[in-house]
Design an enzyme around this catalytic site. Structure first.
Site, PDB file in Angstrom:
ATOM      1  N   LEU A   9     -45.372  23.085  25.050  1.00  0.00           N
ATOM      2  CA  LEU A   9     -44.528  24.198  24.141  1.00  0.00           C
ATOM      3  C   LEU A   9     -43.511  24.838  25.071  1.00  0.00           C
ATOM      4  O   LEU A   9     -43.815  25.494  26.228  1.00  0.00           O
ATOM      5  CB  LEU A   9     -45.815  25.194  23.808  1.00  0.00           C
ATOM      6  CG  LEU A   9     -46.880  24.709  22.777  1.00  0.00           C
ATOM      7  CD1 LEU A   9     -47.608  25.910  22.125  1.00  0.00           C
ATOM      8  CD2 LEU A   9     -46.317  23.737  21.866  1.00  0.00           C
ATOM      9  N   ARG A  16     -39.369  38.756  28.612  1.00  0.00           N
ATOM     10  CA  ARG A  16     -39.699  39.732  30.042  1.00  0.00           C
ATOM     11  C   ARG A  16     -38.939  39.234  31.097  1.00  0.00           C
ATOM     12  O   ARG A  16     -38.824  39.756  32.187  1.00  0.00           O
ATOM     13  CB  ARG A  16     -41.307  39.613  30.097  1.00  0.00           C
ATOM     14  CG  ARG A  16     -41.919  40.758  29.303  1.00  0.00           C
ATOM     15  CD  ARG A  16     -43.469  40.693  29.446  1.00  0.00           C
ATOM     16  NE  ARG A  16     -44.138  39.644  28.848  1.00  0.00           N
ATOM     17  CZ  ARG A  16     -45.432  39.238  29.149  1.00  0.00           C
ATOM     18  NH1 ARG A  16     -45.905  39.499  29.999  1.00  0.00           N
ATOM     19  NH2 ARG A  16     -45.860  37.976  28.471  1.00  0.00           N
ATOM     20  N   LYS A  23     -36.510  30.698  29.745  1.00  0.00           N
ATOM     21  CA  LYS A  23     -37.330  30.945  30.727  1.00  0.00           C
ATOM     22  C   LYS A  23     -37.910  29.710  31.602  1.00  0.00           C
ATOM     23  O   LYS A  23     -37.875  29.760  32.835  1.00  0.00           O
ATOM     24  CB  LYS A  23     -38.840  31.776  30.168  1.00  0.00           C
ATOM     25  CG  LYS A  23     -39.896  31.729  31.148  1.00  0.00           C
ATOM     26  CD  LYS A  23     -40.966  32.586  30.797  1.00  0.00           C
ATOM     27  CE  LYS A  23     -41.938  31.961  29.487  1.00  0.00           C
ATOM     28  NZ  LYS A  23     -43.021  32.736  29.283  1.00  0.00           N
ATOM     29  N   GLN A  75     -38.597  23.944  16.750  1.00  0.00           N
ATOM     30  CA  GLN A  75     -39.315  24.787  16.282  1.00  0.00           C
ATOM     31  C   GLN A  75     -38.078  26.047  15.821  1.00  0.00           C
ATOM     32  O   GLN A  75     -37.741  26.627  16.960  1.00  0.00           O
ATOM     33  CB  GLN A  75     -40.434  25.425  16.966  1.00  0.00           C
ATOM     34  CG  GLN A  75     -41.416  26.465  16.237  1.00  0.00           C
ATOM     35  CD  GLN A  75     -42.280  27.262  17.162  1.00  0.00           C
ATOM     36  OE1 GLN A  75     -42.019  27.492  18.362  1.00  0.00           O
ATOM     37  NE2 GLN A  75     -43.148  27.854  16.572  1.00  0.00           N
ATOM     38  N   ASP A 105     -44.354  27.176  30.661  1.00  0.00           N
ATOM     39  CA  ASP A 105     -44.227  28.120  31.761  1.00  0.00           C
ATOM     40  C   ASP A 105     -45.386  28.357  32.510  1.00  0.00           C
ATOM     41  O   ASP A 105     -45.692  29.186  33.055  1.00  0.00           O
ATOM     42  CB  ASP A 105     -44.058  29.486  30.853  1.00  0.00           C
ATOM     43  CG  ASP A 105     -45.358  30.038  29.956  1.00  0.00           C
ATOM     44  OD1 ASP A 105     -46.152  29.102  29.605  1.00  0.00           O
ATOM     45  OD2 ASP A 105     -45.218  31.168  29.382  1.00  0.00           O
ATOM     46  N   GLY A 142     -55.926  35.348  26.152  1.00  0.00           N
ATOM     47  CA  GLY A 142     -57.107  35.183  24.908  1.00  0.00           C
ATOM     48  C   GLY A 142     -58.273  34.954  25.702  1.00  0.00           C
ATOM     49  O   GLY A 142     -58.492  34.591  26.792  1.00  0.00           O
ATOM     50  N   TYR A 369     -12.522  18.480  61.160  1.00  0.00           N
ATOM     51  CA  TYR A 369     -12.765  18.075  59.672  1.00  0.00           C
ATOM     52  C   TYR A 369     -12.315  16.633  59.718  1.00  0.00           C
ATOM     53  O   TYR A 369     -11.348  16.010  59.943  1.00  0.00           O
ATOM     54  CB  TYR A 369     -11.847  18.782  58.787  1.00  0.00           C
ATOM     55  CG  TYR A 369     -11.898  17.999  57.200  1.00  0.00           C
ATOM     56  CD1 TYR A 369     -13.158  17.833  56.657  1.00  0.00           C
ATOM     57  CD2 TYR A 369     -10.893  17.042  56.575  1.00  0.00           C
ATOM     58  CE1 TYR A 369     -13.223  17.277  55.407  1.00  0.00           C
ATOM     59  CE2 TYR A 369     -11.049  16.556  55.683  1.00  0.00           C
ATOM     60  CZ  TYR A 369     -12.226  16.499  54.980  1.00  0.00           C
ATOM     61  OH  TYR A 369     -12.657  15.906  53.818  1.00  0.00           O
ATOM     62  N   TYR A 390      -5.840  13.685  52.567  1.00  0.00           N
ATOM     63  CA  TYR A 390      -5.608  14.246  50.956  1.00  0.00           C
ATOM     64  C   TYR A 390      -4.001  14.471  50.887  1.00  0.00           C
ATOM     65  O   TYR A 390      -3.601  15.218  51.624  1.00  0.00           O
ATOM     66  CB  TYR A 390      -6.506  15.394  50.414  1.00  0.00           C
ATOM     67  CG  TYR A 390      -6.243  15.546  49.378  1.00  0.00           C
ATOM     68  CD1 TYR A 390      -6.424  14.567  48.065  1.00  0.00           C
ATOM     69  CD2 TYR A 390      -6.146  16.847  48.729  1.00  0.00           C
ATOM     70  CE1 TYR A 390      -6.233  15.083  46.805  1.00  0.00           C
ATOM     71  CE2 TYR A 390      -5.992  17.337  47.326  1.00  0.00           C
ATOM     72  CZ  TYR A 390      -6.229  16.360  46.368  1.00  0.00           C
ATOM     73  OH  TYR A 390      -6.043  16.564  45.021  1.00  0.00           O
TER      74      TYR A 390
HETATM   75  C1  UD1 Z   1     -51.072  31.974  24.910  1.00  0.00           C
HETATM   76  C2  UD1 Z   1     -52.584  32.131  24.204  1.00  0.00           C
HETATM   77  C3  UD1 Z   1     -53.649  32.805  24.991  1.00  0.00           C
HETATM   78  C4  UD1 Z   1     -53.602  32.303  26.394  1.00  0.00           C
HETATM   79  C5  UD1 Z   1     -52.327  32.297  27.081  1.00  0.00           C
HETATM   80  C6  UD1 Z   1     -52.600  31.431  28.396  1.00  0.00           C
HETATM   81  C7  UD1 Z   1     -51.639  32.107  21.696  1.00  0.00           C
HETATM   82  C8  UD1 Z   1     -51.747  32.724  20.579  1.00  0.00           C
HETATM   83  N1  UD1 Z   1     -52.420  32.630  22.966  1.00  0.00           N
HETATM   84  O1  UD1 Z   1     -51.022  33.558  25.057  1.00  0.00           O
HETATM   85  O2  UD1 Z   1     -54.832  32.705  24.356  1.00  0.00           O
HETATM   86  O3  UD1 Z   1     -54.707  33.097  26.991  1.00  0.00           O
HETATM   87  O4  UD1 Z   1     -51.353  31.387  26.161  1.00  0.00           O
HETATM   88  O5  UD1 Z   1     -51.197  31.586  28.966  1.00  0.00           O
HETATM   89  O6  UD1 Z   1     -51.588  30.521  21.807  1.00  0.00           O
HETATM   90  N2  UD1 Z   1     -44.487  29.154  22.350  1.00  0.00           N
HETATM   91  C9  UD1 Z   1     -43.649  28.333  21.236  1.00  0.00           C
HETATM   92  N3  UD1 Z   1     -43.601  29.067  20.281  1.00  0.00           N
HETATM   93  C10 UD1 Z   1     -43.986  30.067  19.826  1.00  0.00           C
HETATM   94  C11 UD1 Z   1     -44.591  30.700  20.495  1.00  0.00           C
HETATM   95  C12 UD1 Z   1     -44.901  30.354  21.899  1.00  0.00           C
HETATM   96  O7  UD1 Z   1     -43.162  27.258  21.823  1.00  0.00           O
HETATM   97  O8  UD1 Z   1     -43.661  30.201  18.364  1.00  0.00           O
HETATM   98  C13 UD1 Z   1     -44.496  28.624  23.554  1.00  0.00           C
HETATM   99  C14 UD1 Z   1     -43.963  29.660  24.671  1.00  0.00           C
HETATM  100  O9  UD1 Z   1     -42.731  29.175  24.679  1.00  0.00           O
HETATM  101  C15 UD1 Z   1     -44.864  29.387  25.796  1.00  0.00           C
HETATM  102  C16 UD1 Z   1     -46.303  28.878  25.199  1.00  0.00           C
HETATM  103  O10 UD1 Z   1     -45.757  28.496  23.866  1.00  0.00           O
HETATM  104  O11 UD1 Z   1     -44.495  28.296  26.688  1.00  0.00           O
HETATM  105  C17 UD1 Z   1     -46.953  30.289  25.186  1.00  0.00           C
HETATM  106  O12 UD1 Z   1     -46.834  31.270  24.392  1.00  0.00           O
HETATM  107  P1  UD1 Z   1     -47.047  32.708  24.728  1.00  0.00           P
HETATM  108  O13 UD1 Z   1     -46.080  33.658  23.958  1.00  0.00           O
HETATM  109  O14 UD1 Z   1     -46.222  32.881  26.406  1.00  0.00           O
HETATM  110  O15 UD1 Z   1     -48.440  33.204  24.811  1.00  0.00           O
HETATM  111  P2  UD1 Z   1     -49.352  34.110  25.452  1.00  0.00           P
HETATM  112  O16 UD1 Z   1     -49.142  35.515  24.903  1.00  0.00           O
HETATM  113  O17 UD1 Z   1     -49.179  33.766  27.040  1.00  0.00           O
HETATM  114 CA    CA Z   2     -47.476  32.971  28.423  1.00  0.00          CA
END
Ligand code: UD1
Ligand code: CA
Length: 459
Positions: A9, A16, A23, A75, A105, A142, A369, A390
């Protein structure tokens, strides 16, 4: 493991980071965050790898480049992690086996951990396995909610958690193994009625439990591995861990690193035993350093090979070049791509080489050089020698044969050849080839006008 599939993902914005760059393209220890994740993923030898992109999708796609089996799902808009995974479905049509879900990330995750996750997931016949960790400060993550029998019941996001749930120290890493068979159909039943109005991937746990599908967890020993990067501070924290880990491994293999906190060595760099690396050194890309070398402070070496016993003095930059054993470079030397320093040769201060080979035992010790030049063995290149390679349009070669002596402040106007053992007088502008064994003098003849100063004063 040909029935393993990876989804990463990487569609989120990374608000941030406060950056114009996505990122996952920010770098730590010489690689982008996404590169780190894809490398760990590759160690599972997956059949397919799908990266879900969204925010600045094109840029992420381009940076990830071509890799075997790598594809991209778009997406748009980004409605949460559950919605993100759903976008990968068309790329996995007809696939079976295990899907490993990673976050773009989370760069510290090791391939070994992923292999353990997949192994336990498969052995236990789970429908889903969540990688979890215990942390002192679970804020933002989470939480893993367990039922009375100890089994995982649900994952509750920080923003949706009750005070009681917030006290739970076991967190969701955001990394999972899923059996592909029930996955996408179940994912479509996940709703967005929560604090963030997003489709939460972790809600699958609840859905599976309701359906009586087996969900399991694997607890990480070292919670640092799942550190996510959400800010520049966390980027630096993660880079520091990568730096320390790499330095520790190299020191264990017999390399002296004088100050590991200021020394940056990339994951693909190798260093031989008894080499000493001084503070402020950067070793990057596919650099290979031999044994018993000395790399002094402030040196940056990229994609280069140094054989054994090489000394690089302070403040040199060496890119895509080779330095043979016993050679000495710097201080303040610049070896640009395709330079080749022969055995025991010496490159001194303020000397720049580009696409130039300097033969065994040759010396270019001061202020030169040397570009597009082939320099033989035991050649002496005097101070201030310049290859004029050159002409404003094209580059031309210079050849200096074995044993030649180039006097100081010589300009070699290429294309030009200085024959074996020839001498070039200091201050020459050499435009014609110099035959072997000859002396070339190509400068204005000196005229001394006796008494000139006194005569001038009288006027
Ligand atoms: C998420 C988890 C959380 C976990 C944490 C660990 C969910 C809802 N929560 O939270 O339980 O503890 O990761 O780091 O999944 N992304 C997409 N599309 C979206 C949203 C996010 O591709 O629509 C990707 C982001 O780019 C990122 C990853 O998913 O790489 C996680 O998303 P992020 O928003 O950072 O989730 P957290 O709030 O960290
Ligand atoms: Ca995250």
């Amino acid at each position: 493991m040909s029935d393993t599939h990876i989804v990463v993902l990487a569609a989120g914005k990374g608000t941030r980071m406060k950056s114009a760059q996505p990122k996952v393209l920010h770098r730590a220890a010489g690689l982008s965050l996404l590169d780190h994740v894809l490398r760990a993923a590759a160690s599972l030898q997956p059949a397919t790898t799908v990266v879900v992109v969204g925010h600045m999708a094109e840029q992420v796609r381009r940076a990830a480049g071509e890799r075997p089996g790598l594809r991209f799902a778009l997406q748009e808009p980004q409605l949460g992690t559950g919605h993100a995974l759903l976008q990968a479905e068309p790329y996995l049509a007809g696939a079976s086996g295990t899907l490993v879900l990673l976050s773009g990330d989370v760069p510290l995750l090791r391939g070994e951990t992923l292999r353990t996750l997949v192994r336990l997931h498969t052995q236990r016949g789970a429908a889903a396995t969540v990688l979890t960790a215990r942390v002192d400060r679970p804020h933002g993550y989470g939480r893993i909610v367990r039922s009375a029998d100890g089994a995982i019941a649900a994952i509750v996001e920080d923003k949706d958690a009750t005070a009681e749930q917030r006290a739970i120290g076991e967190i969701n890493s955001g990394i999972y193994a899923f059996d592909l068979a029930p996955l996408f159909e179940a994912l479509k039943t996940v709703g967005s009625a929560n604090a963030q109005g997003e489709y939460y991937l972790p809600d699958l746990v609840r859905v599976y439990r309701e359906r009586g599908l087996p969900v399991d967890t694997v607890l990480l020993e070292d919670a640092r591995e799942i550190m996510g990067v959400n800010s520049r501070k966390e980027l630096a924290d993660v880079a520091a861990i990568l730096r320390t880990t790499r330095a520790d491994d190299l020191m264990a293999s017999g390399v002296t690193i004088v100050d590991p906190t200021s020394t940056w060595i990339g994951p693909d760099v190798t260093v031989g035993p008894d080499t000493v690396i001084h503070p402020g050194v950067y070793l990057e890309g596919h650099t290979r350093i031999g044994a018993s070398c000395e790399i002094n402070s402030g040196v940056r070496i990229v994609d280069s090979v140094l054989d054994d016993g090489v000394v690089v003095n302070n403040f040199c930059v060496i890119c895509e070049s080779h330095v043979a054993s016993g050679a000495r470079v710097g201080p303040f030397a610049h070896l640009r791509p395709q330079s080749d320093i022969g055995e025991g040769a010496q490159v001194g201060n303020f000397v720049e080489l580009k696409k130039t080979s300097l033969g065994k035992g040759s010396k270019a010790n001061h202020l030169s050089y040397l570009g597009d030049a082939t320099i033989g063995e035991k050649v002496n290149v005097g101070a201030g020698t310049i290859t004029c390679n050159y002409d404003g349009t094209r580059k031309h070669p210079t050849v200096i044969e074995d044993g030649a002596f180039i006097g100081s402040d010589t300009q070699l106007i290429a294309p030009v050849r200085v024959g074996r053992g020839a001498y070039v007088a200091a201050g020459s502008s050499v435009t014609e080839d110099v035959p072997a064994g000859a002396l070339a003098i190509a400068r204005g003849t000196q005229v001394n006008k006796e008494g000139w100063v006194e005569r001038k004063k009288k006027k």
